[in-house]
Design an enzyme around this catalytic site. Structure first.
Site, PDB file in Angstrom:
ATOM      1  N   TYR A 252       0.825  -1.216   0.000  1.00  0.00           N
ATOM      2  CA  TYR A 252       0.000   0.000   0.000  1.00  0.00           C
ATOM      3  C   TYR A 252       0.857   1.263   0.000  1.00  0.00           C
ATOM      4  O   TYR A 252       0.423   2.305  -0.479  1.00  0.00           O
ATOM      5  CB  TYR A 252      -0.875   0.049   1.251  1.00  0.00           C
TER       6      TYR A 252
ATOM      7  N   ASP B 279      -2.913 -18.373   0.595  1.00  0.00           N
ATOM      8  CA  ASP B 279      -3.894 -19.042  -0.275  1.00  0.00           C
ATOM      9  C   ASP B 279      -4.609 -20.158   0.485  1.00  0.00           C
ATOM     10  O   ASP B 279      -5.829 -20.294   0.441  1.00  0.00           O
ATOM     11  CB  ASP B 279      -3.248 -19.547  -1.586  1.00  0.00           C
TER      12      ASP B 279
ATOM     13  N   ASP C  98      -6.315  -7.073   4.660  1.00  0.00           N
ATOM     14  CA  ASP C  98      -7.486  -6.439   4.044  1.00  0.00           C
ATOM     15  C   ASP C  98      -8.393  -7.510   3.443  1.00  0.00           C
ATOM     16  O   ASP C  98      -9.605  -7.541   3.684  1.00  0.00           O
ATOM     17  CB  ASP C  98      -7.003  -5.472   2.958  1.00  0.00           C
TER      18      ASP C  98
ATOM     19  N   ASP D 114     -12.337  -9.266   5.054  1.00  0.00           N
ATOM     20  CA  ASP D 114     -13.648  -9.244   4.376  1.00  0.00           C
ATOM     21  C   ASP D 114     -14.161 -10.669   4.225  1.00  0.00           C
ATOM     22  O   ASP D 114     -15.346 -10.943   4.425  1.00  0.00           O
ATOM     23  CB  ASP D 114     -13.544  -8.607   2.972  1.00  0.00           C
TER      24      ASP D 114
END
Ligand SMILES: NC(=O)c1ccc[n+]([C@@H]2O[C@H](COP(=O)([O-])OP(=O)(O)OC[C@H]3O[C@@H](n4cnc5c(N)ncnc54)[C@H](O)[C@@H]3O)[C@@H](O)[C@H]2O)c1
Ligand SMILES: CC(C)[C@H](C(=O)O)[C@@H](O)C(=O)O
Ligand SMILES: [Mg+2]
Length: 374
Positions: free
Chosen positions: A145, A224, A248, A252
């Site tokens: 980021y 993964d 991040d 979710d």
């Protein structure tokens, strides 16, 4: 700062941000009254709203308010005008990223739990999710980021560099180990150490730190596989530690376990400042419709109260949220047949705090709607 007076910077932002923040302010007003605290709310512009009004996603004035605050309450940012235009140079998300960096908010804590009455709301099976309880520690001010980025003016290539320094990893790793010590003593580092140098640095540092926490079991998992394990067997996790982008994404994903992303709060902690926000975004499709779930923002307030050491109020707030959920007083994301608006859910929770806080209101059973407050 006296111990009952707090300056709160309030940044509602875009989309559903203002709607959910109104409910959090409603709650804080009731808490102030019930527990005899004083909150001073200083509002600031951020995100698309700030770009439209000032040209900047994070105006100086907003940053100043935040730096001077005891805590920042953040709604959400983001607008389809920018999402759909890859050429836009000034973007709402830059405001939030700059704020995190400027305030040094290196640790983003995202707790996930399940509620008995919502188990059937998750698309996952009861036996898989019941009792899942996970704390995700996401590094927030480094990694891809914040690395060097470049777009070739001809549009032929672009890059984003993922870089981590030891100093970026050590503080959040200690926080995560300490949290694991308070819980089930299991810490899982999620990374991609089979491919990425940065991930191998994370593993090395965690291995160096681990002997300081001999009671904590340190495990590793490739991201993964972790994406699969989280929904296959979420109860295997206790505390998760991970870098910025993996955190991040997996948070979710983890929200599916709880039944809705509209339930997940977060705390972003730095050495001097702290910010509290839902993990979800500005959900632009819902803007102004009164359908957004305010609970993620309200539970972020609970995390803020904990941070301000107002533990009793935080506990009362969490109990009141549970009371609303157990009484099926929820928004449409959690019940499409019987649902309440954003502000009805906020008011229900606020009323429960107001009428059940016996130290202030000295009565035992008050009826609100169909529910009895006990
Ligand atoms: N911290 C932030 O402010 C933040 C976080 C994520 C995304 N964003 C931004 O938000 C905008 C929309 O992004 P997105 O659609 O990918 O993510 P989003 O989180 O806004 O919405 C994704 C989906 O989650 C559900 N949802 C989100 N919040 C909810 C709530 N309170 N109640 C009920 N359901 C809810 C909805 O089904 C929605 O379609 C983008 O501009 C993005 O950059 C901002
Ligand atoms: C809006 C965006 C910059 C942000 C992030 O990626 O950190 C969001 O997705 C979040 O989870 O807070
Ligand atoms: Mg996100």
């Amino acid at each position: 700062m006296s111990n009952n007076y707090f300056k709160i910077a309030v940044l509602p932002g875009d989309g559903i941000g203002p709607e959910i923040i109104s409910e959090s302010i409603k709650i804080l007003d009731v808490i102030a009254e019930a527990f005899q605290y004083k909150f001073q709310f200083d509002y600031g512009l951020i995100g698309a709203e700030a770009i439209f009004k000032t040209g900047e996603p994070l105006p100086e004035e907003t940053l100043k308010i935040c730096k001077e605050s005891d805590a920042v309450l953040f709604g959400a940012i983001g607008d389809p005008v920018f999402d759909n235009n890859p050429e836009a140079k000034v973007r709402p998300e830059q405001g939030l990223l700059k704020l995190r960096k400027e305030l040094g908010l290196f640790a983003n804590i995202r707790p996930l739990q399940t509620y008995p009455s919502l188990i059937e709301k998750s698309p996952l099976k009861r036996e898989i999710i019941e009792g899942a309880d996970i704390q995700i520690f996401r590094e927030l001010v480094s990694g891809i980021y914040f690395g060097e980025k470049f777009t070739d003016p001809e549009g032929a290539y672009a890059y984003d560099v993922c870089k981590y320094n030891r100093e970026d990893i050590i503080p959040i790793a200690h926080m995560a180990f300490k949290e694991a010590q308070k819980r089930k003593k299991k810490l899982t580092l999620i990374d991609k150490a089979n491919v990425l140098d940065t991930s191998r640095l994370w593993r090395k540092i965690c291995q160096e730190i681990a002997p300081e926490y001999p009671d904590v079991q340190l495990d590793y998992m490739f991201v993964d596989n972790a994406a699969m394990q989280l929904i296959l067997n979420p109860k295997q996790f206790d505390v998760i530690l991970t870098e910025n982008m993996f955190g991040d994404i997996i948070s979710d994903e983890a929200s599916v376990i709880g039944g809705s992303i509209g339930l997940l709060p977060s705390a972003s902690i730095g050495d001097k400042n702290a910010l509290f926000e839902p993990i979800h975004g500005s959900y632009p499709q819902a803007k102004g419709k009164g359908i957004a779930n305010p609970v993620a923002s309200i539970l972020s307030v609970a995390m803020m109260l904990d941070h301000l050491n107002l533990k009793q109020a935080a506990e009362k707030l969490r109990q009141s949220v549970e009371h609303a959920i157990e009484n099926k007083y929820v928004t449409i994301d959690l019940n499409t047949k019987q649902y309440y608006s954003t502000s009805e859910v906020g008011s229900f929770i606020a009323d429960h705090i107001r009428y059940s806080e016996k130290s202030y209101y000295n009565f035992e059973n008050v009826k609100i709607g169909k529910s009895t407050i006990v």
